[in-house]
Design a protein around this motif. Structure first.
Motif, PDB file in Angstrom:
ATOM      1  N   ASP A  19      45.596  68.453  39.216  1.00  0.00           N
ATOM      2  CA  ASP A  19      46.195  68.422  38.005  1.00  0.00           C
ATOM      3  C   ASP A  19      46.095  69.990  37.372  1.00  0.00           C
ATOM      4  O   ASP A  19      47.030  70.375  36.655  1.00  0.00           O
ATOM      5  CB  ASP A  19      45.434  67.740  37.017  1.00  0.00           C
ATOM      6  N   ARG A  20      45.157  70.774  37.949  1.00  0.00           N
ATOM      7  CA  ARG A  20      45.002  72.240  37.233  1.00  0.00           C
ATOM      8  C   ARG A  20      45.652  73.082  38.214  1.00  0.00           C
ATOM      9  O   ARG A  20      45.486  74.341  37.908  1.00  0.00           O
ATOM     10  CB  ARG A  20      43.477  72.439  37.000  1.00  0.00           C
ATOM     11  N   GLN A  21      45.904  72.673  39.259  1.00  0.00           N
ATOM     12  CA  GLN A  21      46.767  73.491  40.485  1.00  0.00           C
ATOM     13  C   GLN A  21      45.545  74.698  40.789  1.00  0.00           C
ATOM     14  O   GLN A  21      45.914  75.891  40.832  1.00  0.00           O
ATOM     15  CB  GLN A  21      48.076  73.926  40.153  1.00  0.00           C
ATOM     16  N   MET A  22      44.331  74.327  41.040  1.00  0.00           N
ATOM     17  CA  MET A  22      43.419  75.183  41.308  1.00  0.00           C
ATOM     18  C   MET A  22      42.599  75.150  42.721  1.00  0.00           C
ATOM     19  O   MET A  22      42.204  73.872  43.017  1.00  0.00           O
ATOM     20  CB  MET A  22      42.346  75.269  40.094  1.00  0.00           C
ATOM     21  N   ILE A  23      42.576  76.048  43.550  1.00  0.00           N
ATOM     22  CA  ILE A  23      41.921  76.129  44.569  1.00  0.00           C
ATOM     23  C   ILE A  23      40.360  76.273  44.171  1.00  0.00           C
ATOM     24  O   ILE A  23      39.865  77.353  43.692  1.00  0.00           O
ATOM     25  CB  ILE A  23      42.182  77.041  45.716  1.00  0.00           C
ATOM     26  N   LEU A  24      39.327  75.272  44.472  1.00  0.00           N
ATOM     27  CA  LEU A  24      38.086  74.972  44.183  1.00  0.00           C
ATOM     28  C   LEU A  24      37.165  75.851  45.297  1.00  0.00           C
ATOM     29  O   LEU A  24      36.468  76.952  45.008  1.00  0.00           O
ATOM     30  CB  LEU A  24      37.496  73.887  43.950  1.00  0.00           C
ATOM     31  N   THR A  25      37.457  75.317  46.576  1.00  0.00           N
ATOM     32  CA  THR A  25      36.319  75.903  47.793  1.00  0.00           C
ATOM     33  C   THR A  25      37.386  76.085  48.912  1.00  0.00           C
ATOM     34  O   THR A  25      38.267  75.172  49.092  1.00  0.00           O
ATOM     35  CB  THR A  25      35.350  74.923  47.922  1.00  0.00           C
ATOM     36  N   ILE A  26      36.837  77.042  50.013  1.00  0.00           N
ATOM     37  CA  ILE A  26      37.537  77.097  51.173  1.00  0.00           C
ATOM     38  C   ILE A  26      36.208  77.251  52.267  1.00  0.00           C
ATOM     39  O   ILE A  26      35.655  78.063  52.171  1.00  0.00           O
ATOM     40  CB  ILE A  26      38.529  78.155  51.299  1.00  0.00           C
ATOM     41  N   HIS A  27      35.953  76.028  53.014  1.00  0.00           N
ATOM     42  CA  HIS A  27      34.955  76.093  54.094  1.00  0.00           C
ATOM     43  C   HIS A  27      33.574  76.472  53.081  1.00  0.00           C
ATOM     44  O   HIS A  27      33.550  75.292  52.210  1.00  0.00           O
ATOM     45  CB  HIS A  27      35.192  77.254  54.987  1.00  0.00           C
ATOM     46  N   ARG A  28      32.753  77.219  53.312  1.00  0.00           N
ATOM     47  CA  ARG A  28      31.435  77.157  52.650  1.00  0.00           C
ATOM     48  C   ARG A  28      31.712  78.100  51.218  1.00  0.00           C
ATOM     49  O   ARG A  28      30.671  78.408  50.510  1.00  0.00           O
ATOM     50  CB  ARG A  28      30.425  77.816  53.520  1.00  0.00           C
ATOM     51  N   HIS A  29      32.745  78.775  50.730  1.00  0.00           N
ATOM     52  CA  HIS A  29      33.038  79.609  49.780  1.00  0.00           C
ATOM     53  C   HIS A  29      33.701  78.633  48.623  1.00  0.00           C
ATOM     54  O   HIS A  29      34.635  77.922  48.658  1.00  0.00           O
ATOM     55  CB  HIS A  29      33.815  80.891  50.332  1.00  0.00           C
ATOM     56  N   VAL A  30      32.827  79.226  47.542  1.00  0.00           N
ATOM     57  CA  VAL A  30      33.557  78.717  46.220  1.00  0.00           C
ATOM     58  C   VAL A  30      34.643  79.626  45.577  1.00  0.00           C
ATOM     59  O   VAL A  30      34.257  80.812  45.493  1.00  0.00           O
ATOM     60  CB  VAL A  30      32.334  78.516  45.276  1.00  0.00           C
ATOM     61  N   ILE A  31      35.673  79.191  45.684  1.00  0.00           N
ATOM     62  CA  ILE A  31      36.880  80.236  45.241  1.00  0.00           C
ATOM     63  C   ILE A  31      37.066  80.357  43.663  1.00  0.00           C
ATOM     64  O   ILE A  31      37.085  81.425  43.077  1.00  0.00           O
ATOM     65  CB  ILE A  31      38.098  79.754  45.637  1.00  0.00           C
ATOM     66  N   SER A  32      36.818  79.024  42.990  1.00  0.00           N
ATOM     67  CA  SER A  32      36.925  78.995  41.204  1.00  0.00           C
ATOM     68  C   SER A  32      35.644  79.741  40.788  1.00  0.00           C
ATOM     69  O   SER A  32      34.584  79.840  41.619  1.00  0.00           O
ATOM     70  CB  SER A  32      36.633  77.576  41.074  1.00  0.00           C
ATOM     71  N   ARG A  33      35.982  80.344  39.722  1.00  0.00           N
ATOM     72  CA  ARG A  33      34.931  81.264  39.037  1.00  0.00           C
ATOM     73  C   ARG A  33      34.097  80.440  37.873  1.00  0.00           C
ATOM     74  O   ARG A  33      33.478  80.686  37.216  1.00  0.00           O
ATOM     75  CB  ARG A  33      35.698  82.075  38.275  1.00  0.00           C
ATOM     76  N   ILE A  34      34.428  79.040  38.218  1.00  0.00           N
ATOM     77  CA  ILE A  34      33.391  77.984  37.303  1.00  0.00           C
ATOM     78  C   ILE A  34      32.177  77.752  38.071  1.00  0.00           C
ATOM     79  O   ILE A  34      32.214  77.163  39.189  1.00  0.00           O
ATOM     80  CB  ILE A  34      34.452  76.618  37.259  1.00  0.00           C
ATOM     81  N   PRO A  35      31.198  78.016  37.696  1.00  0.00           N
ATOM     82  CA  PRO A  35      29.838  77.896  38.238  1.00  0.00           C
ATOM     83  C   PRO A  35      29.326  76.445  38.375  1.00  0.00           C
ATOM     84  O   PRO A  35      28.479  76.278  39.458  1.00  0.00           O
ATOM     85  CB  PRO A  35      28.861  78.785  37.226  1.00  0.00           C
ATOM     86  N   ARG A  36      30.139  75.455  37.595  1.00  0.00           N
ATOM     87  CA  ARG A  36      29.677  74.126  37.754  1.00  0.00           C
ATOM     88  C   ARG A  36      30.091  73.493  39.151  1.00  0.00           C
ATOM     89  O   ARG A  36      29.542  72.228  39.555  1.00  0.00           O
ATOM     90  CB  ARG A  36      30.267  73.356  36.635  1.00  0.00           C
ATOM     91  N   TYR A  37      30.995  74.195  39.846  1.00  0.00           N
ATOM     92  CA  TYR A  37      31.468  73.806  41.296  1.00  0.00           C
ATOM     93  C   TYR A  37      30.435  74.301  42.410  1.00  0.00           C
ATOM     94  O   TYR A  37      30.079  75.694  42.220  1.00  0.00           O
ATOM     95  CB  TYR A  37      32.932  74.192  41.629  1.00  0.00           C
ATOM     96  N   SER A  38      30.289  73.307  43.369  1.00  0.00           N
ATOM     97  CA  SER A  38      29.576  74.056  44.520  1.00  0.00           C
ATOM     98  C   SER A  38      30.113  73.136  45.559  1.00  0.00           C
ATOM     99  O   SER A  38      30.445  72.039  45.515  1.00  0.00           O
ATOM    100  CB  SER A  38      27.830  73.857  44.385  1.00  0.00           C
ATOM    101  N   ILE A  39      29.744  73.769  47.025  1.00  0.00           N
ATOM    102  CA  ILE A  39      29.938  72.876  48.171  1.00  0.00           C
ATOM    103  C   ILE A  39      28.956  72.877  49.231  1.00  0.00           C
ATOM    104  O   ILE A  39      28.240  73.741  49.259  1.00  0.00           O
ATOM    105  CB  ILE A  39      31.265  73.560  48.955  1.00  0.00           C
ATOM    106  N   THR A  40      28.780  71.945  49.974  1.00  0.00           N
ATOM    107  CA  THR A  40      27.733  71.422  50.798  1.00  0.00           C
ATOM    108  C   THR A  40      28.276  70.723  52.150  1.00  0.00           C
ATOM    109  O   THR A  40      29.358  70.068  51.928  1.00  0.00           O
ATOM    110  CB  THR A  40      26.512  70.794  50.481  1.00  0.00           C
ATOM    111  N   TYR A  41      27.663  70.656  53.412  1.00  0.00           N
ATOM    112  CA  TYR A  41      28.066  70.091  54.511  1.00  0.00           C
ATOM    113  C   TYR A  41      26.974  69.320  55.168  1.00  0.00           C
ATOM    114  O   TYR A  41      25.964  70.204  55.487  1.00  0.00           O
ATOM    115  CB  TYR A  41      28.801  71.123  55.450  1.00  0.00           C
ATOM    116  N   THR A  42      27.012  68.061  55.015  1.00  0.00           N
ATOM    117  CA  THR A  42      25.884  67.257  55.684  1.00  0.00           C
ATOM    118  C   THR A  42      26.263  65.965  56.230  1.00  0.00           C
ATOM    119  O   THR A  42      27.336  65.313  55.539  1.00  0.00           O
ATOM    120  CB  THR A  42      25.021  66.626  54.504  1.00  0.00           C
ATOM    121  N   ASP A  43      25.944  65.755  57.490  1.00  0.00           N
ATOM    122  CA  ASP A  43      25.928  64.552  58.371  1.00  0.00           C
ATOM    123  C   ASP A  43      27.673  64.429  58.612  1.00  0.00           C
ATOM    124  O   ASP A  43      28.488  63.610  58.145  1.00  0.00           O
ATOM    125  CB  ASP A  43      25.591  63.455  57.702  1.00  0.00           C
ATOM    126  N   ASN A  44      28.420  65.764  58.786  1.00  0.00           N
ATOM    127  CA  ASN A  44      29.673  65.530  59.237  1.00  0.00           C
ATOM    128  C   ASN A  44      30.770  65.220  57.833  1.00  0.00           C
ATOM    129  O   ASN A  44      31.890  64.598  57.958  1.00  0.00           O
ATOM    130  CB  ASN A  44      30.143  64.794  60.228  1.00  0.00           C
TER     131      ASN A  44
END
Length: 416
Positions: A20-45
């Motif tokens: 809806d906002r046409q915004m890339i948030l993360t790629i792989h383990r990196h957070v692209i958005s400048r919004i600090p409320r977003y984060s990414i983790t990888y657990t159990d595939n």
């Protein structure tokens, strides 16, 4: 809030996109958005996108895209719900006033997601009069219309907003209906005996709150040993009582209860009057005074004395006639004897004369004197002896008159 994206191979690149906002948030383990409320983790595939303290702007479609050939993607929708919130700026103030018989609309606005539903109810549980035609316990809608408001509709109204997301919220709006004072007097005439306590009362209705007090003889009645005042208030109603202790003559009259506010003034009048104390049955005791006894006894004594005097005069006359006849028959010198008897009678009737109990001087000597003595004794008894003597002055006057009468009869008989 966590959004999962399963992916068995870590080597593959994974990206999260807010469609809806046409915004890339993360790629792989990196957070692209400048919004600090977003984060990414990888657990159990599984790649997990974390959204902390979600806002309404976070609502919408999210896509997890795996960089393969062909591309693999998964789309999900994030719904952010918001509990209701009443907008005070767009709503009626917490307290509102209206004159009686006028119209008023009370408004309550709220936001939230989903859109809140607004209901109205009275805090005291009474029904709400809608357009004067129907009454309901609950009214739905942002605006509550009240037409020709009466004092009975005064009170607190609750505007409640709900949307299924806890907690529900409400706003309390107090409706004040203003009107000039009115007074109702239950008893306008109150009677009480002197020396007792009496309580008078008035009922008054007014809004804004009225000043209420009592007036007697154009003077305000204040609490004291003589007067006790009580006031009970309930909303726009008030009950005022005045107790008057130990009623006296100066306490009887008209008392006024007065109610006054910014819209007007009115009064009620109560008249307190005296009634006699209830009498208790008691034994009737006849009190005979000295005056009544004298008035009852003296007339009867006078009547008896008069009768006795009349009887004795007639008896004396008969006796004298009898004695005179015998004397004339037995003696040749009747005139001498009569003269002697006459002079003897006159002497005995004087205060310093013969015995007061008899007229023995009438005997003069001889047989004729004995008969005369008998008659004179009869006169003496009736004259000086009674069962109860009459009044002293009256008795003295009566004796005086009888003495002259007797003397006159003797002289008359002697002349014959």
């Amino acid at each position: 809030m966590d959004m999962p994206c399963p992916c068995p191979r870590v080597t593959r690149s994974v990206a999260w996109i807010h469609i809806d906002r046409q915004m890339i948030l993360t790629i792989h383990r990196h957070v692209i958005s400048r919004i600090p409320r977003y984060s990414i983790t990888y657990t159990d595939n599984t790649w997990l996108l974390h959204v902390n303290q979600a806002h309404q702007d976070d609502r919408g479609y999210y896509m997890c895209q795996v960089n393969t050939n062909p591309m693999i993607s998964q789309v999900g929708y994030l719904q952010v719900v918001v509990p209701p919130n009443i907008l005070d700026i767009e709503s009626t103030p917490s307290s509102v006033a209206v004159r009686e018989n006028q119209n008023i609309n009370m408004t309550c606005r709220a936001d939230g997601f989903p859109t809140p539903k607004i209901i109205w109810r009275r805090e005291d549980g009474e029904e709400i009069a809608v357009e004067k035609k129907k009454k309901v316990l609950v009214y739905d809608g942002d605006v509550l219309p009240l037409t020709k408001v009466s004092r009975n509709e005064m009170g607190a109204y609750l505007c409640i907003a709900t949307n299924g997301v806890p907690p529900s919220v409400s706003k309390r709006i107090i409706l004040d209906v203003e009107f000039s004072p009115m007074i109702w007097v239950p008893n306008q005439l109150v009677g009480a005996p002197a020396g007792t306590d009496v309580t008078i009362d008035c009922h008054t209705e007014a809004h804004p709150k009225a000043i209420i007090y009592w007036v007697y003889n154009s003077v305000m009645v204040l609490p004291s040993k003589k007067y006790k005042t009580d006031y009970t208030e309930n909303s726009y109603r008030a009950h005022m009582k005045l107790t008057i202790r130990n009623l006296q003559y100066g306490d009887f009259g008209n008392y006024r209860c007065i109610s006054k506010n910014s819209l007007g003034e009115t009064e009620g009048s109560i008249r307190v009057y005296e009634i006699p104390l209830p009498s208790t049955p008691s034994k009737q005791v006849t009190h005979t005074t000295v005056e009544s006894r004298e008035s009852n006894i003296i007339p009867s004594l006078r009547n008896d004395t008069t009768k006795l005097q009349q009887t004795d005069v007639y008896g004396m006359k008969n006796d004298l006639f009898t004695g005179s006849g015998s004397s004339l028959a037995g003696s040749g010198s009747s005139s001498a004897a009569s003269s002697s008897s006459s002079s003897s009678m006159q002497t005995s009737l004087l205060p310093g004369g013969a015995s007061g109990n008899s007229l023995s001087a009438l005997s003069g000597g001889g047989a004729g004197g004995g008969s005369g003595s008998k008659g004179s004794l009869a006169i003496g008894k009736s004259m000086f002896y009674t069962e109860r003597p009459p009044n002293t002055n009256a008795a003295a006057g009566l004796l005086h008159r009888l003495s002259w009468l007797s003397a006159g009869l003797i002289l008359l008989l002697a002349a014959l």
